[in-house]
Structures are given as C-alpha cells and as structure tokens.
Design a protein around this motif. Structure first.
Motif, PDB file in Angstrom:
ATOM      1  N   ASP A   1       1.015  -1.108   0.001  1.00  0.00           N
ATOM      2  CA  ASP A   1       0.025   0.034   0.148  1.00  0.00           C
ATOM      3  C   ASP A   1       0.772   1.384  -0.086  1.00  0.00           C
ATOM      4  OD1 ASP A   1       0.732  -0.837   2.550  1.00  0.00           O
ATOM      5  OD2 ASP A   1      -0.546   0.710   3.411  1.00  0.00           O
TER       6      ASP A   1
ATOM      7  N   PHE B   1      -4.955   3.288  -1.792  1.00  0.00           N
ATOM      8  CA  PHE B   1      -6.292   3.338  -0.952  1.00  0.00           C
ATOM      9  C   PHE B   1      -7.256   2.558  -1.399  1.00  0.00           C
ATOM     10  CE2 PHE B   1     -10.605   5.283  -0.739  1.00  0.00           C
ATOM     11  CZ  PHE B   1     -10.664   5.522   0.604  1.00  0.00           C
TER      12      PHE B   1
ATOM     13  N   THR C   1      -8.726  -0.614   0.950  1.00  0.00           N
ATOM     14  CA  THR C   1      -9.972  -0.491   1.484  1.00  0.00           C
ATOM     15  C   THR C   1     -11.000  -1.345   0.953  1.00  0.00           C
ATOM     16  OG1 THR C   1      -9.837   2.142   1.323  1.00  0.00           O
ATOM     17  CG2 THR C   1     -12.072   1.371   1.621  1.00  0.00           C
TER      18      THR C   1
END
Length: 455
Positions: free
Chosen positions: A51, A404, A408
């Motif tokens: 990430d 993101f 997520t």
C-alpha cells in the motif's frame, strides 16, 4: 548563405537519417525500462509495503509534471550554432541519468532509493521531452508517423534488452538474484550499471550524428529571450494547459486513462505476479526473486511486441485512420492486462503481454503523430510538454488512489490493481471516438530492406 529553418520546407530524410535521429531513444528506454521493471522490487526489498508503493512512486509523475513543460518551453527557445536546439537537453539528461542509474541499486535505505527515483525520472524527462519535438522539427508532415514509429521501435528494442537484464545476468552469467535482507541482488545492480552505459552511449550517438535546422529568425528569438525571464517562461509553460488546440484537449482524455492503466501495471506487476502466481510476498525468498525476474521477461516481451507493432500500426492507420487504430490497440491492452488475473502458469503471461505491447506501441506513436500535424513548428516542444501533463497527472492520481482502493476494497491484493488498469485501457479506447483528426499524413511506406533508404 541561406539556411533552412524549422518552419520552411523540410526535405524528406533517408531511412538512416531517421535512424540516427531516433537512436537516442534506445538508451533512454534502458533507463525507463529498468525503472519500470525494478523500482517496486527495490522498494519492497528496502522495506516498502504494497500500500506504500504508489506513494513512493509519486516521485516519477511529480518530477515529470514539473520538468516536462519547462524543458519543452526552453528547448523551443534554445539555439547553439554547434549543438542546435534539442541536442543540449539530450546530452545533459543523459549525463544525469547515467549517474542515477549507477547510484540507485546501491541504495542502503528506502529514502535513498526514492531520492534516486526523483533524479532518474527528472533526467529521463530532460532527455525524452525534446526528443518528441525533434520529429516535428526535422521531418516533413508526411514522414512524421514514420518518425514516431522509429522512436517506438527503439523504445521497444531498448526496453526488451533492459527489462530482461536481471534474468539474463542470473541465468546466463550466474550472478545471484537474491541478497541479504535490505540489499539489492547483484543481477539488478549490474543491470543498472549496463543500463547507464547504454543510456549515455545511445543518446550521444544522436547528439553527434544529427544536425538541426536553425530558427526562422534567430535575432527575434534572442530579443524574446532577453525580454522574458525564467518566471515568465515557467508561468507560460504551466498556463499552456488552458491554451491547447481542440484536438489536444480531446486526446488528453485518451492519454489520461491510457497512462493510468500503464502506471497501475508498472507499480503492481511485480507484487501481483509474485503473490498471485508464485504465491509469496517474502522479498528474500527464491520464489519472489524468480517471479520478479520473470516480470522483467514479461516487460521485455511487451516491449518487443511494441517494437514490431511500431511498423505495423502505420499500415493499419492507412487502411482505417489513426484514431481507430489507436482505439483497437488500446482494447488489445485491456484484454492483455485483464487476462493476467486468469493466468496460473507464468509462461502464459507472455501471451498477456502481447496485447499490452500493441497498446504500448500505439501510445508511443499515434497521439504524437496526430497532434504534430496541428502544432506550430516554433512551439512544438512547448506543446509536447503541455501534452505530457496528461501523462503525469494520471500517474499522480494513480499514486494517490490505487493504494487506498486496494487497502479499502481489496485487502491489499495487488492483482486487482491490474484489473483496474485493464478497465482504464478500455475506457481510453472508447474515448478515441471523440477525437477529431484530419489524418493528413499519406505516406506510410516502409523500407523494403533494413539497408535500403526511404526515398
């Protein structure tokens, strides 16, 4: 004695003259391909998590956003009787990129590798941006598609060699592709060293074997340069995004989603292949490094396909038109990148890369061939720099969003980034339908043999 200016009638150049003026792209692509295939590997080796990769890669597009329009603007306004207009920028970029290529694989900390990415990407942009305008400077309109195709050929050829270097050094020369924790394997280090030498040598070949046409009015250029300071130049460079011709505006949407897809692939291909196919995220394991080497081969294949497709796409464009040719090529990219999700055998990834290679060849040639036919000769570099905003802006968006989105919605599973990239390729293809292209280029003939000049 009168001289030929950049906006005067330009004589048709021979095959070997176009070869010489494009040869520097072979070296530039060594740097670009080594960066694309190995930077995520270097970052992960130095401790980066999946990430974090997009944010760390942010150095590349931000550098391009700052450097490309400024270099394009000032290369338009440069003239040296000895070195010409674009060639000083080729040379400076080559020197800086060579230094960065030697230093990056010796990074001992993540921040050092990120810093070297900034330096390397800035240097590549200093060399590469004026090369785009070089075709418009040197070739008559009917030869420009051929000129951009020749650039694409060298881009593909250089990238094939550069992308495969870690695999070659490991499997042909016996260098190790693993290293202690936090260290870069020897196969990667020596790939970057050879890449630095190739970059410098190829660019300087073009510098010393090509002559440029002088400006229309050299005295007027000097007066304008004296009247405008650095601030004026920077302001004009960035305001150019609001002054684009209509066709550039339409193509900018195509460029945005094309390069978003490419950036998703470059950031996440190593993570996706090593985790999805090789079943590991341990950067010190043999399986991870074997998978990372295979990503280099995959990148070599798509660039090899691009080198061949570069000479086929103009023929297709003659039968259809440039925008439909670009649409079909981008759809091939969508199919190729999306198919990675369904592959379990690493060898089958090579088939996926065929589609990506076709798209890559078109991305490197068709948009530039379209806009070069509508731009004023004395602002070719400026508008090429402005156009490249739509290469770097999607990369910044990708760097800000992909991490993101994965964390997520997809549990940091990297393969889904490639599916997002495939969807972006497809959308960019559909947007080709809104592009207006007068398609005035009519001469797409190719040489009958490698040594026969085009006449």
């Amino acid at each position: 004695m009168s001289t030929l200016s950049i906006s005067s009638f330009k004589p048709r150049l021979s095959f070997w003259e176009i070869w010489n003026m494009s040869f520097g792209f072979l070296g530039i692509q060594f740097g670009f391909a080594l960066q694309n295939a190995n930077v995520s590997r270097i970052f992960e080796t130095l401790g980066a998590s999946p990430d974090e990769l997009p944010i760390l890669w942010l150095a590349a597009p931000v550098t391009g956003l700052l450097v490309q329009p400024i270099i394009g603007y000032y290369s338009d306004r440069t003239w040296s009787e000895r070195w010409g207009r674009r060639r000083p920028f080729f040379a400076v970029g080559a020197i800086l990129a060579t230094v960065a290529l030697f230093l990056m694989p010796n990074s001992t900390a993540l921040w050092m590798a990120v810093l070297m990415l900034w330096v390397l990407d800035a240097s590549i942009n200093i060399s590469m941006e004026p090369f785009r305008a070089f075709v418009g400077d040197m070739l008559p309109n009917e030869q420009r598609t051929r000129g951009f195709a020749m650039q694409s050929f060298f881009i593909g050829t250089g990238a094939v060699i550069a992308s495969a270097l870690p695999y070659v050094f490991t499997n042909w020369f016996g260098l190790t592709n693993t290293a202690p924790e936090g260290a870069i394997p020897d196969s990667v280090r020596w790939s970057f060293y050879l890449g630095g030498i190739a970059y410098f040598s190829a660019v300087m070949w073009t510098v010393f074997n090509t002559k440029e046409y002088p400006p229309d009015d050299l005295e007027e250029l000097r007066r304008e340069n004296a009247a405008k300071g650095i601030y004026d130049g920077i302001k004009e460079s960035f305001l150019g995004i609001f002054r684009m011709p209509k066709t550039m505006v339409q193509l900018s949407a195509v460029q945005f989603f094309s390069w978003f897809a490419l950036f998703a692939m470059w950031i996440y291909m190593t993570s996706a292949v090593t985790s999805h196919i090789y079943g590991t995220t341990d950067t010190n394991s043999e399986a991870y490094n074997e998978g990372a080497d295979w990503v280099g081969i995959c990148f070599a294949i798509y660039n090899g396909v691009a080198a061949l497709a570069a000479f086929i796409l103009p023929v297709i464009a003659r039968m259809l038109n440039r925008r439909l040719t670009h649409l079909l090529a981008l759809f091939c990219g969508a199919l190729g990148l999306g198919s990675v999700y369904f592959m379990q055998d690493p060898n089958m990834l090579l088939l996926s890369m065929v589609g990506v290679g076709i798209a890559w060849a078109s991305i490197l040639s068709m948009p530039y061939a379209i806009i070069s036919s509508i731009l004023p000769a004395n602002k070719m570099g400026y508008y090429m720099g402005v156009f490249n905003f739509f290469i770097v802006i999607p990369q910044i968006v990708a760097a800000g969003l992909l991490g993101f989105i994965l964390s997520t919605f997809f549990g940091n599973v990297a393969i889904y980034a490639l599916l997002i990239g495939a969807a972006s390729f497809a959308l960019s293809g559909l947007l080709c339908l809104i592009v207006e292209d007068n398609d005035v280029e009519v001469d797409f003939a190719l040489p009958k043999s490698p040594i026969e000049p085009i006449t």
